[in-house]
Design an enzyme around this catalytic site. Structure first.
Site, short mmCIF file in Angstrom:
data_model
loop_
_atom_site.label_atom_id
_atom_site.label_comp_id
_atom_site.label_asym_id
_atom_site.label_seq_id
_atom_site.Cartn_x
_atom_site.Cartn_y
_atom_site.Cartn_z
N GLY A 94 24.47 6.78 -18.27
CA GLY A 94 23.07 6.51 -17.99
C GLY A 94 22.36 7.66 -17.31
O GLY A 94 22.89 8.77 -17.24
N ASN A 95 21.16 7.41 -16.83
CA ASN A 95 20.38 8.45 -16.13
C ASN A 95 19.59 7.80 -14.99
O ASN A 95 19.61 6.58 -14.83
CB ASN A 95 19.47 9.19 -17.12
CG ASN A 95 18.45 8.27 -17.75
OD1 ASN A 95 17.53 7.79 -17.08
ND2 ASN A 95 18.62 7.98 -19.04
N ARG A 96 18.90 8.62 -14.21
CA ARG A 96 18.28 8.14 -12.97
C ARG A 96 16.90 7.51 -13.13
O ARG A 96 16.29 7.13 -12.13
CB ARG A 96 18.20 9.29 -11.96
CG ARG A 96 19.55 9.71 -11.43
CD ARG A 96 19.41 10.88 -10.47
NE ARG A 96 18.54 10.60 -9.34
CZ ARG A 96 17.91 11.52 -8.63
NH1 ARG A 96 18.03 12.79 -8.95
NH2 ARG A 96 17.16 11.18 -7.61
#
Ligand code: CTP
Ligand code: CA
Length: 230
Positions: free
Chosen positions: A33-35
């Site tokens: 995933g990412n932020r």
């Protein structure tokens, strides 16, 4: 600019905004995933609705609470492929498409049926990834006459000119009507209220530059969208 109706300058305009960050499953308990929290996309959806638009938010794992009380239609998605399907389903009926979501560029090549066990790996493991579809590029390619497509470019480059060059290359590759260049980094852009942007058009010209709350950025972007509508 002419008011479109009594409720606001976007009255009756069908706006679809993607927000958040996709999660690419690896096994039943893990993802890549990412932020991205979804704050900027939710701010855009809220501001468009306030201005009278008919808004659909395609929400990819947005922070819980962000969409509480948000009076727009919400379609929840997880992965990039789900986000792609949702956007392609919405696009034919939309006047404006805004790709605020951080779409994973790659996903695990294989999704395991059961939990990956570390005994099967050494002290170092390699995860094979395959490229996801570029949703923005596909939406731009399928754009109807008069439809306005907005992309976002997340860039970590701290130097403004260098960042703009990256943005110019991006809008040249996928010619959206507007590209919002967003400065991100360990301590910029994510999980906070403040944002700094430059907005580019396909020729590479900067048509707007602002920093402020994500609500203020949303207002600036939608002012440009209103001007670009036929
Ligand atoms: N985007 C998309 N589908 C992808 C990757 C990105 O639709 N598979 C969209 C994003 O929602 C954003 C724009 O493309 O509106 C730019 O995303 P960004 O990650 O900044 O650029 P990329 O083109 O993916 O290039 P890179 O990550 O290498 O900078
Ligand atoms: Ca990317």
């Amino acid at each position: 600019t002419a008011a479109r109706g009594e409720q606001g300058d976007l009255a009756g305009v069908r706006v679809v905004v993607s927000a958040g960050g996709t999660r690419e499953p690896l096994d039943p308990v893990r993802f890549v995933g990412n932020r991205s929290s979804g704050r900027q996309g939710v701010a855009l959806a809220a501001e468009a609705a306030r201005r009278g638009a008919d808004v659909t938010l395609v929400a990819a794992n947005t922070d819980p609470g962000l969409t509480e009380g948000l009076a727009v239609r919400i379609v929840r998605v997880g992965s990039a492929q789900e986000l792609a399907s949702a956007m392609h389903a919405e696009a034919p009926e939309a006047d404006v498409l805004v790709m605020t979501a951080a779409v994973a560029d790659y996903r695990p090549a294989e999704v395991l049926e059961s939990k990956l066990k570390k005994e099967q790996q050494g002290d170092r493991m390699t995860l094979e990834l395959v490229k996801n579809p570029d949703v923005l590029a596909e939406l731009v390619a399928a754009r109807r006459v008069g439809q306005v497509v907005v992309g976002f470019a997340a860039e970590t480059e701290p130097d403004r000119e260098a960042r703009l060059e990256l943005g110019r290359a991006k809008i040249a590759r996928k010619p959206a009507d507007l590209l919002v260049v967003n400065h991100v980094g360990w301590s910029h852009g994510f999980e906070r209220e403040e944002n700094a942007i430059e907005v580019l058009v396909p020729g590479g010209e900067v048509v707007r530059e602002t920093s402020g709350t994500k609500a203020e950025v949303a207002t600036a972007v939608l002012d440009l969208v209103a001007t670009a509508l036929p």
